[in-house]
Structures are given as structure tokens and as C-alpha cells.
Design a protein around this motif. Sequence first.
Motif, PDB file in Angstrom:
ATOM      1  N   VAL A  51     144.516 118.585  18.722  1.00 26.24           N
ATOM      2  CA  VAL A  51     143.706 118.748  19.004  1.00 26.24           C
ATOM      3  C   VAL A  51     144.048 120.553  19.092  1.00 26.24           C
ATOM      4  CG1 VAL A  51     142.011 119.553  21.363  1.00 26.24           C
ATOM      5  CG2 VAL A  51     143.257 117.084  20.453  1.00 26.24           C
ATOM      6  N   ALA A  52     143.264 121.670  18.969  1.00 25.55           N
ATOM      7  CA  ALA A  52     143.144 122.854  18.685  1.00 25.55           C
ATOM      8  C   ALA A  52     142.171 123.394  20.051  1.00 25.55           C
ATOM      9  CB  ALA A  52     142.988 123.587  17.248  1.00 25.55           C
ATOM     10  N   CYS A  53     142.483 124.016  20.937  1.00 20.41           N
ATOM     11  CA  CYS A  53     141.771 125.050  21.499  1.00 20.41           C
ATOM     12  C   CYS A  53     141.707 126.613  21.248  1.00 20.41           C
ATOM     13  CB  CYS A  53     142.233 124.111  22.578  1.00 20.41           C
ATOM     14  SG  CYS A  53     140.744 125.051  24.514  1.00 20.41           S
ATOM     15  N   ALA A  54     140.707 127.182  21.301  1.00 18.12           N
ATOM     16  CA  ALA A  54     140.707 128.719  21.277  1.00 18.12           C
ATOM     17  C   ALA A  54     139.073 129.253  22.407  1.00 18.12           C
ATOM     18  CB  ALA A  54     140.288 129.095  20.061  1.00 18.12           C
ATOM     19  N   LEU A  55     139.302 130.272  22.930  1.00 17.02           N
ATOM     20  CA  LEU A  55     138.925 131.100  23.693  1.00 17.02           C
ATOM     21  C   LEU A  55     138.043 132.160  22.647  1.00 17.02           C
ATOM     22  CD1 LEU A  55     137.754 131.579  26.740  1.00 17.02           C
ATOM     23  CD2 LEU A  55     139.469 133.650  26.806  1.00 17.02           C
TER      24      LEU A  55
END
Length: 402
Positions: free
Chosen positions: A369-373
Motif C-alpha cells: 500500500v502507498a498513500c499520498a495527500l
Amino acid sequence: MADRVTVIGWDGSPLTTAARAALGAATLVAGAAHHLALPEVPPAAERVRLGSVALAARRIAAHRGTAVVLADGDPGFFGVVRTLRAPEFGLEVEVVPAVSSAATAFARAGMPWDDAQVVVAHPRTLRRAVNVCRAHPKVAVLTSPGAGPAELGLLMEGVHRTFVICEELGTDRERVTVVTSDRAADHTWRDPNVVVVAGGTPGQAPAADGWITGRDPAAGPRGWSLPAEAYEGPFGEGETELLRTAQLARLGPRPGDLVWDIGCGSGAFATESARAGAAVIAVDRDVHACARTDAAARRFGVQLQIVRGTAPHVLEDLPEPDVVRIGGGGARVVSAVADRRPQRIVAHAATRDDAERVGRDLTEHGYRVACALLQSVGLDTRAWTETERSVVFLLSAEIPGR
């Protein structure tokens, strides 16, 4: 090594002078049973039944003499020439072409085919071939045992198409049958056969001076992520242009893929996935969202299957996806999608806590999983004043190694 290797395409018409000369001098002939039964095959020639082309190529490479390989249609179009010319066999081949079975099938159907897709269906590629048939209004499917008209029809459930099934083209047993896709499984079809799959929403009509086979990439507006004004609102929180662009980039929908768009809203993401050549199933519980999505698909000339219902229950009977956009539905939808094991998933969250919950669930299902704002600020360039502001967390997940 064989002194000379000639590949002869055969479409049922009389052999050319060049083909007869090559066949008459052959000391080894490889082909299917109906090729080896041709009267022009020399009685003294060694005969090799063409099952595995690679095995036949090894026999030919070890043969001292003149070899001929017979193949249906044009042997350079999804045919034996590619395998025979592989470096490990060291063969130099001459080719006597014939009309391809795809061209013959469209001729029997009385249809032009410069705007068609052509796919090969083996048991291992059947899903991808079906997805191309879902995504395009005109496709020729070169079938194989276990991946024929019946199997195509069964996997096309929920999508109406017309099948023109051409059996044993070029032989005295040739037969052409027109059926709807839902009836193809009711019959037993003879091999070899070619299926022309046609229907669905009319796409962008090819220009009279067309310049490229298949769908013209310049037929629609330029850009794989169009501005919001190209679609009808209202738009949900997960449908900002920046977020949609990032989701498309993460998923990378392409021909042969099946995309689920859960919570399709305006239909923008579903339409743009279809413009990239993927098959798309757009899901929403709201009748107006389904209508907007259908209107967007028609406006841009792409094929979509629209399913109205509430996730996750409505997802249970859908065919297996390759990539999925989750536009809403909460944790239960995320878990239900992850259980189906698509290669990639994208979702969004309004808060960091929500993003963490979704991310943990996907991680527990084995996804990386990758997450970015993502933050965007819209400006009116006439006065350079702010018109809108959006802040959202983008989550993307991928199964490692796939």
C-alpha cells in the motif's frame, strides 16, 4: 539443419505455382491433418503432424533436406512464422502467404475490418480476449480448443453482442452462423473457427481516409484525463480532476483489462478507462449516476457495462477484475474487493484516520500500500482568485510480484 524451409499459407484456394514447386521438392512436410492429406504432398516425404510448433521446429532443424510447413491463413499473422524464426532454431524461412482467416471471416460477414480489433483466444488468454470484446464494437477472435465460441459466450454474460461464427474456412465443410452471444453456448462448434464479435454502443466512426487499424486514437478529444466540464455533475468528493488523474495513473487501465469502477458518479473515471481500451463495469446504487455514466459513454463513443446496485452485495456475481477504483462504500467494500484479488486497487479518504483504516485492511489482504495527500487549488486565471480547494488522501495498492 534443413537446406531450405518454406512456409505455405493455405486458405482453401488452389496452391500457387510457387507453393506447388516448393511442396513438390519437399523431403519433410509439417502441417495439420487436413494439410498432410493434400494430394500435392509428395508420397515419399516425411510427414510431421503440427501440434506444438516448437517441437516441429526442432524436427525441421535436425532434418537434412527441404522442409515445407503448411498453415491455415496467413502464417505471418498470429501464425507459425514467429516461432520458426526464433533464434534457438536457427532457421531461415521463405513465406508464401495466403489470405488471413480474420480477413476471410470479415469477408464472409460482409463487413470492413480496418476498424476492428483482432485477438487470439487460448485457455490462458481467454479472459483478456473477452475483455477486448466487451470494450470494442468490432473484434475478430482467432479461437482454439477450449477457448471457442461457447466459452466466449459464457464469459460475455451481461453484455449483448452478435457472433458471426465461421467454421472450417476455405474447406468444403465451411459454415457461417450468426447467433447472439447468449446462445453461443447452446451449440457445438467445429475447429478451426473464427468469431466476429460485433455490437454494443456505436463507437467513433472511422474516417473515410482512415490511416490506422483498430480504433483511431485521435477520434476523441486529446488527453487521457479530461476537465470536469466534459462531464455532467454533480461530482462527489472522490471525483476531483486531480484525484481522477492520479487514480488513472496508478491503475493504468489498458486493452485486455477489466476495470471495476465502484461508485461511478459522473462516469468520468469509467469513461476514461474505456477510452484507454479497457473493458469497464461501472457500479452505482443511484439511478441518476448510472444515467450520467451511460450518457458520458455514449458521448465519447466507448463501451461500458453499467450495473445498478449497492456494493458489496452487487459485486458477488461480477466477472473477475484486473484493477478496481473504489469511489465509495466504506470498509466492507474495500474488504470485498480485496478478497477478489485484483492486481491493483485505488481508493480515497477524507481524513488520515480513514486512510489508515483502509490501508491496514489492504495490507492485511496481502497488498503493498502507498498513500499520498493530494491538495489542489483552482484559480480563476482572469483575476487569479481561488475558486475551489480540495484535500484528499489517495491510497493505491498492488499485489507484490504480479
